[in-house]
Every structure is written in structure tokens, then in C-alpha cells.
Design a protein around this motif. Structure first.
Motif, short mmCIF file in Angstrom:
data_model
loop_
_atom_site.label_atom_id
_atom_site.label_comp_id
_atom_site.label_asym_id
_atom_site.label_seq_id
_atom_site.Cartn_x
_atom_site.Cartn_y
_atom_site.Cartn_z
N TRP A 103 0.80 -1.13 -0.14
CA TRP A 103 -0.07 -0.03 0.00
C TRP A 103 0.87 1.08 0.04
N GLU A 104 1.94 1.16 0.78
CA GLU A 104 2.83 2.35 0.63
C GLU A 104 3.33 2.80 -0.58
N ARG A 105 3.32 1.92 -1.68
CA ARG A 105 3.76 2.17 -2.89
C ARG A 105 2.87 2.03 -3.95
N VAL A 106 1.58 2.21 -3.69
CA VAL A 106 0.56 2.32 -4.60
C VAL A 106 0.12 3.76 -5.02
N PHE A 107 -0.04 4.27 -5.96
CA PHE A 107 -0.34 5.57 -6.28
C PHE A 107 -1.25 5.64 -7.60
N PHE A 108 -2.37 6.62 -7.55
CA PHE A 108 -2.88 6.42 -8.91
C PHE A 108 -2.95 7.83 -9.52
N ALA A 109 -2.86 8.14 -10.86
CA ALA A 109 -3.09 9.48 -11.45
C ALA A 109 -3.93 9.29 -12.61
N ILE A 110 -4.57 10.31 -13.13
CA ILE A 110 -5.17 10.54 -14.42
C ILE A 110 -4.77 11.85 -15.00
N THR A 111 -4.05 11.86 -16.15
CA THR A 111 -3.69 13.08 -16.63
C THR A 111 -4.57 13.43 -17.63
N ASP A 112 -4.38 14.26 -18.71
CA ASP A 112 -5.33 14.60 -19.60
C ASP A 112 -4.96 13.88 -20.90
N SER A 113 -4.01 12.81 -20.71
CA SER A 113 -3.90 11.76 -21.81
C SER A 113 -3.46 10.57 -21.38
N ARG A 114 -3.33 10.19 -20.24
CA ARG A 114 -3.15 8.57 -19.57
C ARG A 114 -3.65 8.54 -17.97
N VAL A 115 -3.76 7.35 -18.19
CA VAL A 115 -4.04 6.68 -16.54
C VAL A 115 -2.90 6.25 -16.12
N LEU A 116 -2.25 6.72 -14.91
CA LEU A 116 -1.08 6.17 -14.31
C LEU A 116 -1.29 5.26 -13.35
N ILE A 117 -0.58 4.04 -13.08
CA ILE A 117 -0.52 3.33 -11.63
C ILE A 117 0.94 3.09 -11.47
N HIS A 118 1.25 3.51 -10.47
CA HIS A 118 2.52 3.57 -9.57
C HIS A 118 2.47 2.42 -8.36
N CYS A 119 2.95 1.20 -8.77
CA CYS A 119 2.94 0.01 -7.91
C CYS A 119 4.21 -0.45 -7.94
N GLY A 120 4.23 -1.89 -7.20
CA GLY A 120 5.28 -2.96 -7.20
C GLY A 120 6.08 -3.22 -5.83
N ILE A 121 6.15 -4.28 -5.63
CA ILE A 121 6.88 -5.04 -4.65
C ILE A 121 7.84 -5.98 -4.95
N PRO A 122 9.08 -6.04 -5.15
CA PRO A 122 10.03 -5.25 -4.49
C PRO A 122 10.30 -3.96 -5.35
N LYS A 123 10.23 -4.42 -6.61
CA LYS A 123 10.72 -3.37 -7.85
C LYS A 123 9.51 -2.33 -8.12
N ARG A 124 9.71 -1.14 -8.13
CA ARG A 124 8.66 -0.32 -8.31
C ARG A 124 8.35 -0.25 -10.01
N LYS A 125 7.14 0.02 -10.25
CA LYS A 125 7.02 0.24 -11.77
C LYS A 125 5.91 1.14 -11.96
N VAL A 126 5.60 1.75 -13.05
CA VAL A 126 4.76 2.57 -13.44
C VAL A 126 3.87 1.97 -14.61
N ILE A 127 2.53 1.57 -14.60
CA ILE A 127 1.57 1.00 -15.55
C ILE A 127 0.88 2.24 -16.18
N GLU A 128 1.06 2.58 -17.43
CA GLU A 128 0.35 3.67 -18.07
C GLU A 128 -0.81 3.13 -19.23
N VAL A 129 -1.79 3.65 -19.26
CA VAL A 129 -2.75 3.44 -20.38
C VAL A 129 -3.01 4.67 -20.93
#
Length: 169
Positions: A87-113
Motif C-alpha cells: 500500500w505504501e507504494r501504490v498511487f493512481f493518477a489521471i492526466t489529460d492523456s493517460r491513466v498512471l498506476i505506480h505500484c510494485g513490490i519489491p521493484k517499483r513500476k509505472v503502468i500507463e494506459v
């Protein structure tokens, strides 16, 4: 969370959030309950195996149940601790062009759509002010778990979906 290094030049952040901590941690409570049953049975088996090992002087009877005890520990308590750590590493964001999900244990990653690829959107309420957002973009299916006030990101994303957005109560 600072999204500045992830945003493209000129991209504007429209909404950002993160999961509610208790909801995110306990979202798999049925599995934890099952893990408690597995742990109780494995501990009983461990005690019985230890007694049998003493009676017959064969050490392996006390070792056989150990993997099941470890499995029960992980399913009952371990997964809840891992979810809290995640939970400490999960963040969500919506921009004007993408959906971003910042997550990951142990390596952090950003999922973008990209918003242009969204084909389906659904809100499943979890509580009065909590809900899961289910997104589909082509063959990709994503879930923004335990979002507080899910109507806000839903309202931002709904115009970008091809007329198939629904809300489930």
C-alpha cells in the motif's frame, strides 16, 4: 507523490489518489480466513507429528507438516502484511492523456494506459465512499482498488470511453 519525472512535457495532472489503507490491506480477507483454517490444521498436524516422532524415534514425522504451517502463516497473516507493505507504494493518477498506476513490490513500476485506448469503465462500490474502478483498454484489464470517492475519477474518465461506461451498485 511527485509525478513530474513521469509526466510528458505539457501533460497536465487531472486527478491523483491512492487506495484507502484498510480496504487495500483487507481486500482479500476470505483468503486470510481460509489461511487461518489451514494454519490451525497444520499446527494440529505438527503437534501430532512431533508426538509420533518422539514415540517412534523418527524425525521426519515432525518435518512433514512444516511446509503446510508456513503456507498457513503466509495465507493468514503474511499476505495481509504484504498488502500493507505494498500500500505504501501504490498511487493512481489521471492526466489529460493517460491513466498512471505506480505500484510494485519489491521493484517499483509505472503502468500507463492512454485514455484513447479505454473501452470500458465500471465502478464497483465497496462502501459508502469507497469503490474499485475497473478499466479495460483493448486486452488490458486494470483495477484501481479501494479508491476513495470513486465518482471523481469516474467522471474524469467517462468522456474518454466509447459509450460503454457503466456504474454497478
Amino acid at each position: 507523490m511527485d509525478w513530474s519525472d513521469i509526466l510528458i512535457d505539457g501533460e497536465q495532472l487531472v486527478w491523483q489518489g491512492r487506495p484507502a489503507p484498510r480496504c487495500f490491506t483487507f481486500r482479500r480477507w476470505p483468503r486470510a480466513l481460509f489461511g487461518g483454517v489451514v494454519l490451525a490444521l497444520a499446527l494440529w498436524w505438527q503437534v501430532a507429528g512431533s508426538e509420533l516422532a518422539q514415540q517412534q524415534a523418527q524425525w521426519f514425522w515432525s518435518v512433514i507438516p512444516l511446509p503446510f504451517v508456513l503456507l498457513g502463516l503466509y495465507l493468514s497473516i503474511g499476505q495481509l502484511l504484504m498488502a500493507r507493505w505494498e500500500w505504501e507504494r501504490v498511487f493512481f493518477a489521471i492526466t489529460d492523456s493517460r491513466v498512471l498506476i505506480h505500484c510494485g513490490i519489491p521493484k517499483r513500476k509505472v503502468i500507463e494506459v492512454p485514455l484513447s485506448e479505454l473501452s470500458y469503465l465500471r465502478v464497483q462500490p465497496v462502501g459508502e465512499l469507497l469503490g474499485h474502478l475497473y478499466l479495460e483498454a483493448g486486452t488490458r484489464k486494470l483495477t484501481l482498488c479501494c479508491v476513495e470517492y470513486p465518482q471523481k475519477p469516474f467522471a474524469v474518465l467517462q468522456p474518454h470511453v466509447e459509450g460503454s461506461a457503466t456504474t454497478v451498485s
